[in-house]
Design a protein around this motif. Structure first.
Motif, PDB file in Angstrom:
ATOM      1  N   VAL A 125      -7.050   0.977 -11.803  1.00 56.25           N
ATOM      2  CA  VAL A 125      -6.055   2.042 -11.621  1.00 56.25           C
ATOM      3  C   VAL A 125      -4.620   1.505 -11.723  1.00 56.25           C
ATOM      4  O   VAL A 125      -3.725   2.194 -12.213  1.00 56.25           O
ATOM      5  CB  VAL A 125      -6.270   2.726 -10.245  1.00 56.25           C
ATOM      6  CG1 VAL A 125      -5.153   3.701  -9.939  1.00 56.25           C
ATOM      7  CG2 VAL A 125      -7.607   3.460 -10.227  1.00 56.25           C
ATOM      8  N   CYS A 126      -4.415   0.251 -11.296  1.00 52.51           N
ATOM      9  CA  CYS A 126      -3.066  -0.343 -11.275  1.00 52.51           C
ATOM     10  C   CYS A 126      -2.392  -0.190 -12.643  1.00 52.51           C
ATOM     11  O   CYS A 126      -3.001  -0.449 -13.682  1.00 52.51           O
ATOM     12  CB  CYS A 126      -3.172  -1.823 -10.910  1.00 52.51           C
ATOM     13  SG  CYS A 126      -1.604  -2.702 -11.012  1.00 52.51           S
ATOM     14  N   ILE A 127      -1.125   0.257 -12.612  1.00 50.81           N
ATOM     15  CA  ILE A 127      -0.402   0.445 -13.878  1.00 50.81           C
ATOM     16  C   ILE A 127       0.541  -0.730 -14.165  1.00 50.81           C
ATOM     17  O   ILE A 127       1.166  -0.778 -15.215  1.00 50.81           O
ATOM     18  CB  ILE A 127       0.402   1.774 -13.884  1.00 50.81           C
ATOM     19  CG1 ILE A 127       1.379   1.850 -12.702  1.00 50.81           C
ATOM     20  CG2 ILE A 127      -0.524   2.969 -13.892  1.00 50.81           C
ATOM     21  CD1 ILE A 127       2.297   3.057 -12.717  1.00 50.81           C
ATOM     22  N   VAL A 167       0.848  -1.199   0.000  1.00 52.09           N
ATOM     23  CA  VAL A 167       0.000   0.000   0.000  1.00 52.09           C
ATOM     24  C   VAL A 167       0.884   1.250   0.000  1.00 52.09           C
ATOM     25  O   VAL A 167       0.621   2.214  -0.715  1.00 52.09           O
ATOM     26  CB  VAL A 167      -0.943   0.003   1.227  1.00 52.09           C
ATOM     27  CG1 VAL A 167      -1.701   1.320   1.339  1.00 52.09           C
ATOM     28  CG2 VAL A 167      -1.911  -1.165   1.157  1.00 52.09           C
ATOM     29  N   VAL A 211       4.003   1.610  -1.111  1.00 47.22           N
ATOM     30  CA  VAL A 211       4.866   1.874  -2.274  1.00 47.22           C
ATOM     31  C   VAL A 211       4.102   2.127  -3.566  1.00 47.22           C
ATOM     32  O   VAL A 211       4.668   2.695  -4.506  1.00 47.22           O
ATOM     33  CB  VAL A 211       5.869   0.712  -2.512  1.00 47.22           C
ATOM     34  CG1 VAL A 211       6.757   0.510  -1.310  1.00 47.22           C
ATOM     35  CG2 VAL A 211       5.174  -0.568  -2.922  1.00 47.22           C
ATOM     36  N   CYS A 212       2.840   1.741  -3.640  1.00 47.78           N
ATOM     37  CA  CYS A 212       2.095   1.877  -4.898  1.00 47.78           C
ATOM     38  C   CYS A 212       2.048   3.349  -5.335  1.00 47.78           C
ATOM     39  O   CYS A 212       1.519   4.190  -4.611  1.00 47.78           O
ATOM     40  CB  CYS A 212       0.674   1.339  -4.743  1.00 47.78           C
ATOM     41  SG  CYS A 212      -0.271   1.535  -6.259  1.00 47.78           S
ATOM     42  N   PRO A 213       2.591   3.672  -6.503  1.00 47.33           N
ATOM     43  CA  PRO A 213       2.636   5.099  -6.892  1.00 47.33           C
ATOM     44  C   PRO A 213       1.283   5.675  -7.282  1.00 47.33           C
ATOM     45  O   PRO A 213       1.149   6.887  -7.380  1.00 47.33           O
ATOM     46  CB  PRO A 213       3.587   5.094  -8.097  1.00 47.33           C
ATOM     47  CG  PRO A 213       3.482   3.735  -8.664  1.00 47.33           C
ATOM     48  CD  PRO A 213       3.210   2.810  -7.516  1.00 47.33           C
ATOM     49  N   VAL A 214       0.287   4.808  -7.526  1.00 44.56           N
ATOM     50  CA  VAL A 214      -1.001   5.320  -8.005  1.00 44.56           C
ATOM     51  C   VAL A 214      -2.152   5.024  -7.039  1.00 44.56           C
ATOM     52  O   VAL A 214      -3.326   5.060  -7.441  1.00 44.56           O
ATOM     53  CB  VAL A 214      -1.334   4.746  -9.408  1.00 44.56           C
ATOM     54  CG1 VAL A 214      -0.376   5.282 -10.445  1.00 44.56           C
ATOM     55  CG2 VAL A 214      -1.329   3.228  -9.408  1.00 44.56           C
ATOM     56  N   SER A 215      -1.834   4.736  -5.808  1.00 50.40           N
ATOM     57  CA  SER A 215      -2.855   4.451  -4.773  1.00 50.40           C
ATOM     58  C   SER A 215      -3.819   3.348  -5.197  1.00 50.40           C
ATOM     59  O   SER A 215      -5.001   3.379  -4.845  1.00 50.40           O
ATOM     60  CB  SER A 215      -3.663   5.709  -4.434  1.00 50.40           C
ATOM     61  OG  SER A 215      -2.833   6.795  -4.203  1.00 50.40           O
TER      62      SER A 215
END
Lengths: 223, 405
Positions: free
Chosen positions: A128-130, A107, A109-113
């Motif tokens: 949302v996950c890239i 949670v 480290v995820c750059p895009v929440s």
């Protein structure tokens, strides 16, 4: 148990054990896995894969079983069916899954929440996950993987779509020996009472992640 | 166009096209069904991540900005090249990491709408994008006067100069004021330098923020800044010498800058060797955990040993140091040293990314082939793209040094 095993047990307990007092503030769901009851049949893995659309033929899974035989670890996957074929005379099985850490590295480290907590469960927003895979790197438990069809990271959600409707997670439902217990972590609940009355441990407590998956009868530190 | 140039550009274009096809195949391909990113059974971060780290840690822009701010006159003749190289390498680096994303079409999520300020990766992206913007702006002010001058001539270069200088807007944009431009460039260069240091150290922190023993080291940010200086000076030496050889023009002032960069390369290589020794001993030998000593032993005695001892240490550090010391004031020796140190730095990036993850592999995960052919083709394509872009920019922009200020 010989003297060597006894000493190993004594030395490992301070590392792995967690007291219930330290968990009182953590609300939400939790899972208990009784290592002594797990027979390594792999039904939980199959059920999880079917329930959550993870390809059966690939060695990726939201939950998996590790067998520790004569000190050697083997990660079992669906290609090894039937799971039970591995002789478990001198060993034990440790089912693993996402630990839904209260202090979850994935949670953070995820750059895009795309990862967040709901009722103590770590969920993934697949829209949302890239797919940067930083969560895979950050997770000390190896519980996250890239879903080959959806092309986003995937992991256990405690079957959130089921528990919202009052159902049990698929792995808990199919376990023939009742090795997995699941429920809300609140006073009076089955999970709470078990943890209150028995010695339990968590995986990699040194990581400081405060997991919500608790192990019973896990008398040794596993990787 | 000369035959030699035609062959060079054609070859680069073919390699770039192959890289594009490889990227397409990795994401949408049906001909070769591969799962290079099937993370649970291998390395989640692979060659493209190593290449990204290599490209974005070529600190030529930071060296140029530092030179400007500190008033190092010797570096002035190569500032234009330094800024252009940084713009190109960071742009291609960002393209590389975007291709490594599973969902390339969502790359924008990292910048807009879904930001997680708690994430080191988010800040790394922000700092690199900011550094790129500052470098473009710094470069624009640095080139503007020469662009305006070039726009007065005829031909394609003049047309491009007119466009890039924004001369068609009139007013401020059409008037030459070199001194004012230089002071703007210097101020923006300061911002570019700050964001560069933040970006490099954030990238180091990104690796530190994990449970992987080889990466979990507080010295990463400092080490990454140091290796960015090493890579930056090596690339600048290499590109300046090769440009002078291919164009047949030898500018004495540029060669002076190259010798100064040679000193910087030498010192940074010395510092790197101390750092490597320090890191290896600190991580592996107090034996804080089995995983820590396992991953260090795997690097220095295991399957990465050849890479580590031969490419990283001998080719990347010892040979360049010897070449610089032995061939004092010798351009050939500097050229060889810069090339060798770049090979060593690439090997270091590769080993760092792959060897770090071996500690994840010992927890039961199988090891996939370290580099998939498609990844290798893309990597070659990305490096070719960087060379091609730099070549085009070098050809189109006024690179000559006409001022002393």
């Amino acid at each position: 148990m010989n003297r060597r095993d006894f000493l190993k047990l004594i030395l490992s307990l301070p590392l792995a054990s967690v007291s219930i007092a330290s968990l009182k503030s953590s609300k939400g769901y939790a899972m208990i896995i009784d290592v002594e009851k797990c027979i390594g049949c792999g039904k939980c893995v199959i059920a999880c894969k079917i329930e959550n659309g993870v390809p059966l033929e690939l060695p990726i899974s939201r939950t998996w079983i590790e067998s520790y035989l004569d000190g050697k670890k083997i990660v079992m996957n669906t290609k090894d069916n039937p799971f039970i074929k591995i002789k478990a005379k001198n060993g034990f099985f440790v089912p693993k899954l996402c630990n839904h850490c209260s202090n979850a590295p994935c949670v953070n480290v995820c750059p895009v929440s795309a990862r967040f907590h709901v009722d103590g469960i770590v969920l993934v927003d697949k829209d949302v996950c890239i797919g940067c895979k930083y969560c895979i790197i950050a997770c000390p438990y190896g519980a996250t993987f890239v879903h080959p069809e959806e092309k986003v990271t995937d992991k256990c959600t405690f079957c959130y779509h089921r528990i919202r409707r009052g159902l049990k997670p698929a792995c808990v439902l199919v376990c023939p020996t009742g090795a997995r217990k699941f429920g809300e972590f609140k006073e009076g609940s089955e999970v709470y009472e078990i943890l209150k009355s028995k010695r339990f441990s968590v995986l990699k407590p040194e990581a400081g992640t405060n997991p919500r998956v608790f192990y019973l009868n896990l008398d040794t530190v596993v990787e | 166009m000369k035959t030699r140039e035609f062959i060079l550009i054609s070859a680069l274009l073919v390699l770039v096209a192959s890289g594009l096809l490889a990227a397409y195949q990795m994401h949408f391909g049906t001909v070769i069904p591969i799962e290079p990113y099937e993370s649970a059974v291998g390395n989640p971060w692979r060659l493209l991540v190593a290449l990204y780290v290599f490209l974005v840690l070529i600190g030529t822009g930071a060296i140029a900005s530092a030179g400007e701010i500190l008033g190092i006159k010797e570096l002035e003749p190569i500032i234009k090249e330094a800024i252009l190289i940084s713009i190109v390498t960071i742009s291609v680096g960002l393209i590389t990491i975007a291709v490594d994303l599973e969902r390339i079409e969502r790359a924008g999520n990292a910048l807009l709408g879904y930001a997680n300020p708690m994430s080191v990766m988010y800040w790394m992206i922000i700092f690199y994008v900011l550094e790129l913007l500052f470098l473009i702006l710094e470069g624009w002010f640095y080139f503007r006067a020469d662009l305006l001058k070039q726009s007065e001539k005829r031909g394609f270069k003049a047309f491009i100069s007119k466009l890039l200088s924004l001369k068609f807007l009139g007013g401020f944009f059409s008037k030459q004021n070199r001194d004012l431009d230089m002071s703007f460039a210097k101020s923006i260069g300061f911002l570019a330098l700050i964001t560069a240091i933040l970006a490099y150290s954030n990238l180091g922190a990104l690796f530190s923020a994990s449970y992987i023993p080889l990466w979990n080291d507080a010295s990463n940010p400092v080490y990454f800044v140091l290796t960015a200086i090493t890579a930056g000076s090596a690339v600048l030496i290499f590109s300046t010498i090769i440009t002078s050889w291919t164009t047949g023009k030898s500018d004495e002032r540029k060669m002076k800058a190259v010798f100064l960069l040679g000193k910087l390369l030498l010192y940074s290589l010395f510092a790197s060797s101390i750092f490597i020794l320090w890191r290896t001993v600190i991580i592996g030998y107090p034996a804080v955990s089995y995983l820590a000593s396992y991953s260090v032993n795997n690097l220095i005695f295991g399957k990465f040993a050849l890479n580590f001892w031969f490419l990283e240490i001998f080719v990347g550090i010892i040979a360049p140091i010897l070449a610089i010391i032995a061939g004092r004031k010798n351009l050939d020796a500097l050229f060889v040293a810069s090339f060798l140190s770049l090979v060593g730095i690439f090997a270091f990036r590769f080993d760092f990314v792959y060897a770090g993850q071996t500690s994840k592999q010992i927890s039961g995960m199988s090891v996939t082939p370290p580099v998939h052919p498609l990844e290798a083709i893309f990597a070659v394509g990305a490096i070719s793209l960087a060379l091609l872009l730099y070549y085009i920019l070098y050809k189109l922009l006024p690179m000559e040094v006409e001022h002393e200020s």
